[in-house]
Scaffold this motif. Structure first.
Motif, PDB file in Angstrom:
ATOM      1  N   GLN A 120       0.808  -0.955   0.054  1.00 27.83           N
ATOM      2  CA  GLN A 120      -0.149  -0.120   0.092  1.00 27.83           C
ATOM      3  C   GLN A 120       0.975   1.207   0.018  1.00 27.83           C
ATOM      4  O   GLN A 120       0.044   2.570  -0.201  1.00 27.83           O
ATOM      5  CB  GLN A 120      -0.999  -0.025   1.077  1.00 27.83           C
ATOM      6  N   SER A 121       2.093   1.462  -0.147  1.00 34.27           N
ATOM      7  CA  SER A 121       3.263   2.021   0.148  1.00 34.27           C
ATOM      8  C   SER A 121       3.172   2.501  -1.535  1.00 34.27           C
ATOM      9  O   SER A 121       2.841   2.604  -2.497  1.00 34.27           O
ATOM     10  CB  SER A 121       4.708   1.553   0.265  1.00 34.27           C
ATOM     11  N   PRO A 122       3.157   4.668  -0.815  1.00 33.70           N
ATOM     12  CA  PRO A 122       2.448   5.525  -2.150  1.00 33.70           C
ATOM     13  C   PRO A 122       4.893   5.217  -2.786  1.00 33.70           C
ATOM     14  O   PRO A 122       4.023   5.496  -4.139  1.00 33.70           O
ATOM     15  CB  PRO A 122       3.305   6.963  -1.173  1.00 33.70           C
ATOM     16  N   GLU A 123       5.407   4.060  -2.556  1.00 36.15           N
ATOM     17  CA  GLU A 123       6.951   4.805  -3.498  1.00 36.15           C
ATOM     18  C   GLU A 123       6.149   3.659  -4.627  1.00 36.15           C
ATOM     19  O   GLU A 123       6.989   3.093  -5.202  1.00 36.15           O
ATOM     20  CB  GLU A 123       7.345   4.059  -2.756  1.00 36.15           C
ATOM     21  N   LEU A 124       5.278   2.844  -4.436  1.00 31.91           N
ATOM     22  CA  LEU A 124       5.115   1.606  -5.102  1.00 31.91           C
ATOM     23  C   LEU A 124       4.032   2.555  -6.637  1.00 31.91           C
ATOM     24  O   LEU A 124       3.349   1.825  -8.004  1.00 31.91           O
ATOM     25  CB  LEU A 124       4.161   0.319  -5.084  1.00 31.91           C
ATOM     26  N   ASP A 125       3.626   3.960  -6.256  1.00 32.59           N
ATOM     27  CA  ASP A 125       2.677   4.198  -7.568  1.00 32.59           C
ATOM     28  C   ASP A 125       4.296   4.261  -8.538  1.00 32.59           C
ATOM     29  O   ASP A 125       4.810   5.019  -8.534  1.00 32.59           O
ATOM     30  CB  ASP A 125       2.642   5.919  -6.703  1.00 32.59           C
ATOM     31  N   PRO A 126       3.351   4.212 -10.064  1.00 37.93           N
ATOM     32  CA  PRO A 126       4.585   4.184 -10.636  1.00 37.93           C
ATOM     33  C   PRO A 126       4.889   5.489 -11.120  1.00 37.93           C
ATOM     34  O   PRO A 126       6.486   5.543 -11.812  1.00 37.93           O
ATOM     35  CB  PRO A 126       3.537   4.710 -11.971  1.00 37.93           C
ATOM     36  N   VAL A 134      14.556   7.567 -13.007  1.00 35.52           N
ATOM     37  CA  VAL A 134      16.298   8.445 -13.460  1.00 35.52           C
ATOM     38  C   VAL A 134      16.555   8.922 -12.320  1.00 35.52           C
ATOM     39  O   VAL A 134      17.405   9.012 -12.792  1.00 35.52           O
ATOM     40  CB  VAL A 134      14.511   9.241 -13.521  1.00 35.52           C
ATOM     41  N   LEU A 135      16.612   8.344 -11.225  1.00 35.45           N
ATOM     42  CA  LEU A 135      17.522   9.132 -10.633  1.00 35.45           C
ATOM     43  C   LEU A 135      18.796   8.420 -10.525  1.00 35.45           C
ATOM     44  O   LEU A 135      20.073   8.920 -10.736  1.00 35.45           O
ATOM     45  CB  LEU A 135      17.186   9.072  -8.641  1.00 35.45           C
ATOM     46  N   GLY A 136      18.410   6.936 -10.202  1.00 34.54           N
ATOM     47  CA  GLY A 136      19.527   5.754 -10.386  1.00 34.54           C
ATOM     48  C   GLY A 136      19.971   6.115 -12.329  1.00 34.54           C
ATOM     49  O   GLY A 136      21.881   6.138 -12.353  1.00 34.54           O
ATOM     50  N   LEU A 137      19.068   6.624 -13.336  1.00 37.51           N
ATOM     51  CA  LEU A 137      19.956   6.494 -14.668  1.00 37.51           C
ATOM     52  C   LEU A 137      20.638   7.828 -14.979  1.00 37.51           C
ATOM     53  O   LEU A 137      21.859   7.692 -15.030  1.00 37.51           O
ATOM     54  CB  LEU A 137      18.623   6.532 -15.581  1.00 37.51           C
ATOM     55  N   GLU A 138      20.216   8.794 -14.128  1.00 41.88           N
ATOM     56  CA  GLU A 138      21.256   9.952 -13.807  1.00 41.88           C
ATOM     57  C   GLU A 138      22.366   9.494 -13.666  1.00 41.88           C
ATOM     58  O   GLU A 138      23.414  10.523 -13.830  1.00 41.88           O
ATOM     59  CB  GLU A 138      20.719  11.198 -13.377  1.00 41.88           C
ATOM     60  N   GLN A 139      22.864   9.327 -12.528  1.00 46.65           N
ATOM     61  CA  GLN A 139      23.858   8.773 -11.539  1.00 46.65           C
ATOM     62  C   GLN A 139      24.545   8.070 -12.759  1.00 46.65           C
ATOM     63  O   GLN A 139      25.874   8.221 -12.938  1.00 46.65           O
ATOM     64  CB  GLN A 139      23.604   7.691  -9.891  1.00 46.65           C
ATOM     65  N   ALA A 140      24.290   7.393 -13.627  1.00 48.59           N
ATOM     66  CA  ALA A 140      25.328   6.231 -14.488  1.00 48.59           C
ATOM     67  C   ALA A 140      25.281   6.625 -15.456  1.00 48.59           C
ATOM     68  O   ALA A 140      26.225   6.518 -16.584  1.00 48.59           O
ATOM     69  CB  ALA A 140      24.558   4.566 -13.768  1.00 48.59           C
ATOM     70  N   ARG A 141      24.860   7.979 -16.206  1.00 46.73           N
ATOM     71  CA  ARG A 141      24.664   8.487 -17.123  1.00 46.73           C
ATOM     72  C   ARG A 141      24.328   6.787 -18.754  1.00 46.73           C
ATOM     73  O   ARG A 141      24.766   7.110 -19.088  1.00 46.73           O
ATOM     74  CB  ARG A 141      26.111   8.803 -17.597  1.00 46.73           C
ATOM     75  N   ASP A 142      22.926   6.750 -17.819  1.00 49.32           N
ATOM     76  CA  ASP A 142      21.962   5.614 -18.780  1.00 49.32           C
ATOM     77  C   ASP A 142      20.635   6.241 -19.196  1.00 49.32           C
ATOM     78  O   ASP A 142      20.660   7.786 -18.804  1.00 49.32           O
ATOM     79  CB  ASP A 142      22.469   4.045 -17.788  1.00 49.32           C
ATOM     80  N   THR A 143      20.408   5.601 -20.776  1.00 49.79           N
ATOM     81  CA  THR A 143      19.174   6.656 -20.939  1.00 49.79           C
ATOM     82  C   THR A 143      17.860   5.602 -21.109  1.00 49.79           C
ATOM     83  O   THR A 143      17.025   5.797 -21.406  1.00 49.79           O
ATOM     84  CB  THR A 143      18.996   7.585 -22.022  1.00 49.79           C
ATOM     85  N   VAL A 144      18.335   4.138 -20.717  1.00 48.54           N
ATOM     86  CA  VAL A 144      17.241   3.242 -21.175  1.00 48.54           C
ATOM     87  C   VAL A 144      16.831   2.953 -19.885  1.00 48.54           C
ATOM     88  O   VAL A 144      16.870   2.267 -18.399  1.00 48.54           O
ATOM     89  CB  VAL A 144      17.561   2.178 -21.727  1.00 48.54           C
ATOM     90  N   MET A 145      15.485   2.992 -19.833  1.00 49.21           N
ATOM     91  CA  MET A 145      14.373   3.202 -18.940  1.00 49.21           C
ATOM     92  C   MET A 145      14.403   1.810 -18.594  1.00 49.21           C
ATOM     93  O   MET A 145      13.594   0.740 -19.542  1.00 49.21           O
ATOM     94  CB  MET A 145      12.971   4.118 -18.484  1.00 49.21           C
ATOM     95  N   PRO A 146      14.177   0.820 -17.442  1.00 50.64           N
ATOM     96  CA  PRO A 146      13.906  -0.103 -16.506  1.00 50.64           C
ATOM     97  C   PRO A 146      12.755  -0.122 -16.765  1.00 50.64           C
ATOM     98  O   PRO A 146      11.412   0.354 -16.474  1.00 50.64           O
ATOM     99  CB  PRO A 146      14.369  -0.615 -15.103  1.00 50.64           C
ATOM    100  N   ILE A 147      12.220  -1.694 -16.662  1.00 55.21           N
ATOM    101  CA  ILE A 147      10.495  -2.426 -17.016  1.00 55.21           C
ATOM    102  C   ILE A 147      10.455  -2.636 -15.764  1.00 55.21           C
ATOM    103  O   ILE A 147      11.540  -4.056 -15.255  1.00 55.21           O
ATOM    104  CB  ILE A 147      10.438  -2.950 -18.184  1.00 55.21           C
TER     105      ILE A 147
END
Length: 237
Positions: A120-126, A134-147
């Motif tokens: 029920q956590s708000p953290e599971l909101d899409p 996005v924060l993870g991609l910005e850190q790693a200089r990556d652009t491909v969004m995980p599924i």
């Protein structure tokens, strides 16, 4: 922010990107101390990355020349991560760490020791999940969004989905007390399963081993979930 991620709505004009998101604007001004004419690393979500020149910067908008974004993103890890749903604060860190390391498929799984309230956590909101990715991609200089998807029933997952996932992949169940030390530097397509705080219960472990997983361990130390995610991915790949 090692990369300024551009969403599709930021790039409606050919060769230009207009950033209006307050978080990125604040970061540009306060962390990068950006000035007009600066060249910065940018990437288009699920597209190329490269260097772009800052053409203008105001309180409400930053405009970049993105005509030279022609570099491919880094290679993904060959792994589908199955993660028993952690507590909300730990989930946020785990998503960011896994994304930074190159995970592109992630399933959040229910198990006996996962508190039902976590679902029920708000953290599971899409939108929240997307923010952490996005924060993870910005850190790693990556652009491909995980599924990212969810499996809220353990039995249906282990009886129906897991055997299908393992048809052409190596299944690795990370759990304390397993007989085999975690391997290093594998390059085969894999499914990595990591339990919740307290681990999977014995029945769950047996079902995953029966489905074709190999049991592996990281030694005698018991690690927090987000630490185990990072340690396992770094060692395996």
């Amino acid at each position: 922010m090692n990369l300024i991620m551009l969403a599709s709505e930021d790039t409606a004009e050919a060769g230009l990107a207009r950033v209006t998101d307050p978080r990125r604007l604040i970061h540009l001004r306060q962390v990068h101390r950006a000035r007009v004419g600066d060249t910065m690393t940018l990437g288009i979500e699920n597209g190329c990355l490269g260097k772009g020149k800052l053409l203008s910067l105001s309180e409400h908008e930053a405009c970049f020349d993105i005509s030279a974004l022609d570099q491919p993103p880094p290679a993904p890890l060959p792994v589908h991560l199955i993660l028993a749903l952690p507590r909300p604060r730990m989930l946020a860190r785990s998503l960011e760490h896994a994304t930074s390391l190159g995970v592109k498929r992630l399933t959040l799984l229910h198990s006996k020791r996962v508190e039902k309230s976590y679902w029920q956590s708000p953290e599971l909101d899409p939108a929240k999940i997307h923010q952490h990715l996005v924060l993870g991609l910005e850190q790693a200089r990556d652009t491909v969004m995980p599924i990212v998807d969810t499996a809220r029933g353990f039995r249906p997952f282990v009886e129906d989905r897991l055997p299908e996932l393992l048809q052409q992949r190596r299944g690795l169940l990370a759990h304390p007390g397993m007989p085999t030390e975690c391997p290093r530097g594998i390059n085969s397509d894999s499914v990595l399963l990591i339990g919740p705080e307290g681990g999977f219960i014995d029945w769950e472990v047996e079902r995953m081993l029966d489905a074709g997983c190999e049991g592996i361990h990281l030694g005698p130390r018991i690690l927090r979930v987000e630490t185990a995610v990072t340690a396992l991915l770094s060692r395996l790949f």
